[in-house]
Design a protein around this motif. Structure first.
Motif, short mmCIF file in Angstrom:
data_model
loop_
_atom_site.label_atom_id
_atom_site.label_comp_id
_atom_site.label_asym_id
_atom_site.label_seq_id
_atom_site.Cartn_x
_atom_site.Cartn_y
_atom_site.Cartn_z
N ASN A 51 45.17 40.88 41.44
CA ASN A 51 44.38 39.67 41.57
C ASN A 51 43.05 39.89 40.85
O ASN A 51 42.04 40.24 41.46
CB ASN A 51 44.14 39.34 43.05
CG ASN A 51 43.42 38.01 43.24
OD1 ASN A 51 42.99 37.39 42.28
ND2 ASN A 51 43.30 37.59 44.48
N PHE A 52 43.07 39.70 39.53
CA PHE A 52 41.89 39.98 38.73
C PHE A 52 40.75 38.99 38.98
O PHE A 52 39.61 39.26 38.67
CB PHE A 52 42.24 39.96 37.24
CG PHE A 52 43.14 41.09 36.81
CD1 PHE A 52 42.94 42.38 37.28
CD2 PHE A 52 44.18 40.87 35.91
CE1 PHE A 52 43.76 43.42 36.89
CE2 PHE A 52 45.01 41.90 35.51
CZ PHE A 52 44.80 43.19 36.00
N ARG A 53 41.08 37.83 39.55
CA ARG A 53 40.07 36.79 39.74
C ARG A 53 39.26 36.99 41.02
O ARG A 53 38.06 36.71 41.07
CB ARG A 53 40.74 35.42 39.75
CG ARG A 53 41.44 35.10 38.43
CD ARG A 53 42.24 33.83 38.48
NE ARG A 53 43.07 33.68 37.29
CZ ARG A 53 42.70 33.06 36.17
NH1 ARG A 53 41.49 32.53 36.10
NH2 ARG A 53 43.52 32.97 35.14
N SER A 55 43.01 46.79 35.35
CA SER A 55 42.54 46.20 34.09
C SER A 55 42.11 47.28 33.10
O SER A 55 42.33 47.16 31.88
CB SER A 55 41.38 45.24 34.34
OG SER A 55 40.26 45.91 34.89
N ALA A 58 42.00 46.40 41.28
CA ALA A 58 42.08 45.51 40.12
C ALA A 58 41.25 46.02 38.96
O ALA A 58 41.61 45.85 37.79
CB ALA A 58 41.64 44.11 40.52
N LYS A 89 36.57 42.85 36.19
CA LYS A 89 37.15 41.53 35.99
C LYS A 89 37.23 41.20 34.50
O LYS A 89 36.21 41.15 33.81
CB LYS A 89 36.30 40.47 36.70
CG LYS A 89 36.88 39.07 36.61
CD LYS A 89 36.04 38.08 37.40
CE LYS A 89 36.61 36.68 37.32
NZ LYS A 89 35.83 35.71 38.12
N PRO A 134 42.26 36.87 32.42
CA PRO A 134 43.28 37.45 33.31
C PRO A 134 44.71 37.07 32.95
O PRO A 134 45.59 37.94 32.93
CB PRO A 134 42.91 36.88 34.68
CG PRO A 134 41.46 36.58 34.59
CD PRO A 134 41.25 36.12 33.18
#
Length: 291
Positions: free
Chosen positions: A155-157, A174, A200, A203, A207
């Motif tokens: 869940n990069f957001r 990431s 993750a 950010k 994404p």
């Protein structure tokens, strides 16, 4: 489905030891107190823990801690803040709520998780419906079985896994996808030897594109060679296309719905999109705990 809360202090594993020995080794019981407990236990024909509590030498929490150690179950005290209260498996290892989650793990084992299915994405139509809660507690339960388990946050957001375990998030998935870190720099160990976490990470500005790169597929393939079970946390399915891409990267998916919150139409829409994309859906669980 049911929710899970984690425990913090991992008791030293002393398999086969009595509760008295475990507590004595931990410095919670003196040899003199132990003898008095044993004497009362023999006289009244009661459990060791009951005798210890009756004498005022131990609390119910001390007994639960010792039992967790005896059965190789990490657990923590109620006021331990190192892990989020959502981690029920650690905070309430013998509760009915955790038993409900174990039943989900059992169903997943029968569905091939840990054998034919290595990567399992936890999905939910919207935010706040319990997917992170379910993902974290299921990962703990699979690790407690002895399976080498990775809890992966894609869940990069709005990542949350690292905060549940009080870990850093300056390096993670990431970082590995764009090849700015090595695996041993990104993967973090937990109190349970068989559970590791890949947060993750920083950010990314893109994404969806990042998840669509072949590098993301290669990362999942590489992880599958190292772990028996990989539980993947995801963004809300109906708020971004990220989760649909993640679902396609994983062997199978589990859908989480929140009682009184998730609409039947939203569940049907997720199911329809997964089927259209050829992504395998193992089933759905209803979360009745507010996360």
């Amino acid at each position: 489905m049911t929710s899970v809360q984690l425990a913090t202090k991992e008791p030293e594993r002393i398999e086969g030891d009595s509760i008295g020995h475990i507590l004595g080794k931990a410095g919670r019981l003196t040899s003199q107190e132990l003898q008095r407990i044993l004497a009362l236990q023999a006289k009244e024909n009661i459990l060791f823990g009951d005798a210890a509590v009756n004498l005022g030498f131990l609390t119910e929490e001390d007994i639960r801690w010792a039992l967790a150690s005896q059965y190789s179950y990490p657990c923590s005290s109620a006021d331990d803040v190192r892990f989020a209260r959502e981690l029920l498996v650690l905070h309430e290892p013998f509760s009915a709520r955790v038993e409900n989650i174990r039943s989900i793990r059992s169903a997943l084992l029968l569905s091939g998780v840990g054998k034919r299915v290595s990567t399992l994405a936890i999905l939910s139509p919207g935010a706040g419906e319990g997917k992170t809660f379910v993902a974290a507690n299921l990962a703990l339960l699979f690790a407690q079985l002895g399976s080498k388990t990775l809890l992966l946050d894609l869940n990069f957001r709005a990542p949350r896994i690292h905060s549940l375990f009080q870990l850093k998030n300056n390096c993670g998935a990431s970082s590995l996808i764009i090849k700015r870190a090595f695996m041993d720099e990104a993967v973090q160990q937990t109190a349970i030897p068989t559970l590791q976490i890949l947060s993750a990470g920083p950010k990314p500005p893109n994404p969806l594109e990042l998840l669509s790169w072949d590098d993301s597929r290669q990362l999942l393939s590489s992880l599958k060679e190292q772990y028996e079970v990989i539980i993947v946390d995801t963004p809300a399915f109906n708020q971004t296309a990220d989760s649909q891409v993640i679902a396609g990267l994983c062997d199978a998916n589990l859908l989480v719905a929140s009682k009184g919150q998730t609409k039947n139409t939203a569940i049907a829409q997720v199911k329809k999109q997964l089927e259209a994309a050829g992504s395998k859906l193992l089933g759905a669980v209803v979360n009745e705990i507010s996360c």
